[in-house]
Design an enzyme around this catalytic site. Structure first.
Site, short mmCIF file in Angstrom:
data_model
loop_
_atom_site.label_atom_id
_atom_site.label_comp_id
_atom_site.label_asym_id
_atom_site.label_seq_id
_atom_site.Cartn_x
_atom_site.Cartn_y
_atom_site.Cartn_z
N ILE A 106 0.82 -1.20 0.00
CA ILE A 106 0.00 0.00 0.00
C ILE A 106 0.86 1.25 0.00
CG2 ILE A 106 -1.67 1.25 1.43
CD1 ILE A 106 -2.58 -1.70 2.30
N ASP A 107 1.98 1.21 0.73
CA ASP A 107 2.86 2.37 0.85
C ASP A 107 3.48 2.72 -0.50
OD1 ASP A 107 3.84 4.34 2.48
OD2 ASP A 107 5.40 3.13 3.39
N ASP A 108 4.06 1.71 -1.17
CA ASP A 108 4.64 1.97 -2.49
C ASP A 108 3.60 2.49 -3.45
OD1 ASP A 108 7.61 0.89 -3.19
OD2 ASP A 108 6.81 -0.14 -1.45
#
Length: 675
Positions: free
Chosen positions: A414-416
């Site tokens: 999710i972060d990337d």
């Protein structure tokens, strides 16, 4: 009390001396003495412009021709030691590789004979044991001064018996530890339904990829001939595994200790047919998750254990699965000019590329610059269009995320995905419809991965079971993936960028962030060190989402950042803040990346003209090297809080450039319009 300059004592670190006495004097001098306030501000702005230009040129120079960036990902020598142990176990050791790895391991040893898990950190028992065993495999004599110092320290700390489970598993592979004296997880775990406690999807993705093959290894209990004894690493070689008292039966620790005793007993009576079926199912699960490059999950530990497990089930080393798996591990090796060989636990090209793109755009590089367009093309090609393990809990959600690595289609994160969207929105691409479609897929996927409480985790949804971390088997670090402030902040910032600020799901994310603020005013940093990273992630997100600089949460955060600023104008935070919050939160030697995070937060909070920002900017300008880069031996990244620390070698470049660019240009770059 004070600490040594490398932070190697347990005392609080001193505020670091100024990188330039002249700079510090000019920055802090009262008006009318050495410079007026206006002159100081102008000098700071000019220093920032020069530093930004040099950093931009440097970052452009290290881009790969294919469009991506990737810095070394440095962890600790257990990666190198376990690589040698794997080769010894499989019978594929070779002198050149062994000596290159040993050279690196020796070079990381501290003066007291130990090995740490991060620069300037204290000696760590399991790391020191594994490094010592690896050097013995390389031929280092037990009475050599560096080896004798290590073994003496190991005995003082309780010997092998006091080490973590994974270290003792490696030793059990050669008969240096008894399998009967290890915690158990049976391969029948693969049959647990997804609603049942301790099913494999209760574990974070990195843990489940590791645990599934280890259940096979634990069931097979192989022992290869040991090339030497390790009596010198026991406090009493006659009793290498002294009994440990059980915790009270009514405590959680007591319950899980007794569960482990039951699992050990089950190993002796498990039905052979059921066990064979379980191991075949686990093997099929492993093979199905092998990536196109031969690795598993793009990270080293699951690859190592998967190779061992499949080999124990009859896969020979020439089998395509193992052949490609072993080849993938070679790609994790970084060879140094001195002939040493360092193993990366993982590789970070997607993460590095999106952060580099953001940095260059915010520094003022034209949005249609050919190198930014090339980076965007590479990122667009990396978007994942098939379901992975995340779809177990979100079966109806279409794909659309990005992973961290070159090849990891099973585990986009999710972060990337949030940061890639922020990067793509800064590029004026010749095919805007292609970019818009990719962004739409990513936004839909990130919305779908929101947890029930309103936050976002890294890889999974609602991966918050309290049970996996309590298993005696799981003492190697965090094994679940709950929502975190840094990931949630990046998603909120991305959603604001694409015009979804008022979506109820975004508002829930904002509410989650506000509720998670620490009493100090900081936010906990799950994937970066630590409160400086968390706060540096949240304040830009709140600003993007329209939270005013006057909001009480913002003012508390600004106050905390100002209080923990070092005397040299920078910011730093030691990894020990995860274990000793009161002593180390926001404390440590100044680093380029952490100074940048603090500046990004303060700039977002409207503090551009404040003294703290001016001092931070001048710290970055004063510590920049002639080639436009920064040096940073300290570890500012986090794999598992406290247990596994990371030095991302590109952090020292991308974050300072982002902060300086926002200072020079007045904020983040806006989304380009048109083609």
């Amino acid at each position: 009390m004070t600490a040594t300059t490398d932070g190697s004592t347990g005392a609080l670190p001193p505020r670091a001396p100024s990188a330039s006495d002249a700079t510090a004097e000019k920055t802090t001098a009262p008006a009318g003495r050495t410079a007026t306030a206006t002159a100081v501000a102008e000098d700071t702005a000019e220093a920032a412009r020069r530093a930004t230009a040099r950093a931009t040129e440097y970052l452009l120079s290290v881009q790969d021709p294919a469009g991506w960036w990737k810095g070394d990902l440095e962890t600790n020598v257990t990666m190198d030691a376990e690589d040698l142990l794997l080769r010894q176990f499989l019978g594929i050791s070779d002198p050149r590789t062994t000596e290159a790895a040993a050279r690196h391991i020796r070079g990381e040893q501290r003066t007291d004979g130990t090995w740490a898990t991060f620069h300037g950190g204290p000696g760590e028992l399991s790391t020191t044991i594994e490094a010592y065993v690896a050097l013995r495999l390389a031929g280092d004599a037990t009475d050599a001064p560096h080896m004798a110092a290590a073994s003496a320290w190991i005995r003082e700390q309780g010997g092998i018996a006091a080490s973590r489970v994974f270290t003792r598993i490696w030793l059990a592979l050669f008969g240096w530890w008894k399998w009967d004296d290890l915690p158990q997880l049976p391969p029948e775990l693969i049959f647990f339904p997804k609603w049942f406690p301790l099913n494999i999807y209760d574990f974070g993705c990195w843990a489940r990829q590791t645990i599934v093959p280890l259940t096979i290894v634990s069931a097979k209990r192989p022992v290869r001939p040991a090339p030497f004894a390790l009596d010198e690493l026991h406090t009493d070689p006659r009793r290498p595994a002294p009994p440990r008292p059980l915790a009270p039966a009514m405590s959680w620790d007591g319950v899980f200790q007794r569960l482990d005793k039951a699992l050990r007993a089950y190993h002796k009576v498990a039905l052979r047919t059921l066990r064979r079926t379980a191991m075949r199912s686990a093997a099929r699960w492993i093979v199905e998750r092998q990536e196109n490059d031969g690795c598993w999950g793009g990270i080293q530990p699951p690859a190592v254990y998967s190779i061992i497990a499949l080999h124990l089930l009859g896969y020979d080393l020439d089998h395509p699965v193992l052949r490609e798996g072993l080849a993938s591990l070679d790609r994790f090796a970084v060879r140094r000019e001195d002939g040493s060989r360092m193993i990366e636990a993982c590789q970070s090209p997607v993460w590095d590329t999106c952060l580099a793109t953001i940095a260059l755009a915010d520094a003022g590089l034209p949005a249609d610059h050919p190198q930014l367009v090339k980076a965007a093309d590479w990122m667009l090609a990396e978007q994942i269009d098939r379901p992975g393990d995340w779809s177990v809990k979100r079966p109806q959600l279409p794909s659309g995320g990005w992973a961290f690595e070159f090849h990891n289609d099973n585990y986009p994160d999710i972060d990337d995905t949030a940061e890639v969207v922020l990067a793509l929105r800064r590029v004026k691409h010749p095919d805007p419809q292609r970019v818009a479609a990719a962004v739409d897929r990513a936004v839909r996927w990130n919305f779908g991965m929101q947890s029930r409480d309103g936050g976002w985790a890294a890889f999974d949804v609602d991966n918050t079971s309290p049970f996996p971390n309590r298993l005696p088997f799981c003492d190697f670090g965090e094994v679940i993936d709950p929502p975190s402030a840094d990931v949630t902040a990046h998603v909120v910032e991305m959603l604001a960028e694409v015009g979804r600020t008022h979506d109820p799901r975004t508002r829930r994310g904002i509410a989650w962030l506000l509720a998670e603020q620490e009493p100090s005013g900081a936010w906990f940093g799950r994937w970066g060190t630590n409160y400086v990273y968390g706060t540096g992630s949240v304040l830009p997100a709140l600003a993007a989402a329209g939270i005013p600089a006057s909001h009480p949460a913002v003012r508390r955060a600004v106050g905390w950042l100002e209080r923990v600023q070092n005397d040299d104008g920078g910011w730093g935070e030691d990894q020990r803040s995860y274990a000793e919050k009161d002593a180390w939160a926001g404390r440590g030697a100044s680093t380029a990346s952490q100074t940048a995070w603090a500046l990004m937060a303060l700039l977002a909070a409207g503090e551009r003209d404040g003294e703290a920002v001016r001092r931070g900017v001048r710290y970055l300008a004063a510590t920049q090297r002639e080639d436009g880069s920064w040096d940073e031996p300290y570890f500012t990244g986090t794999g598992f809080p406290w247990d596994f620390s990371i030095n991302y070698h590109l952090y020292r470049q991308v974050f300072p450039l982002t902060a300086l660019g926002r200072y020079v240009n007045g904020g983040p770059a806006g989304a380009p319009v048109g083609a």
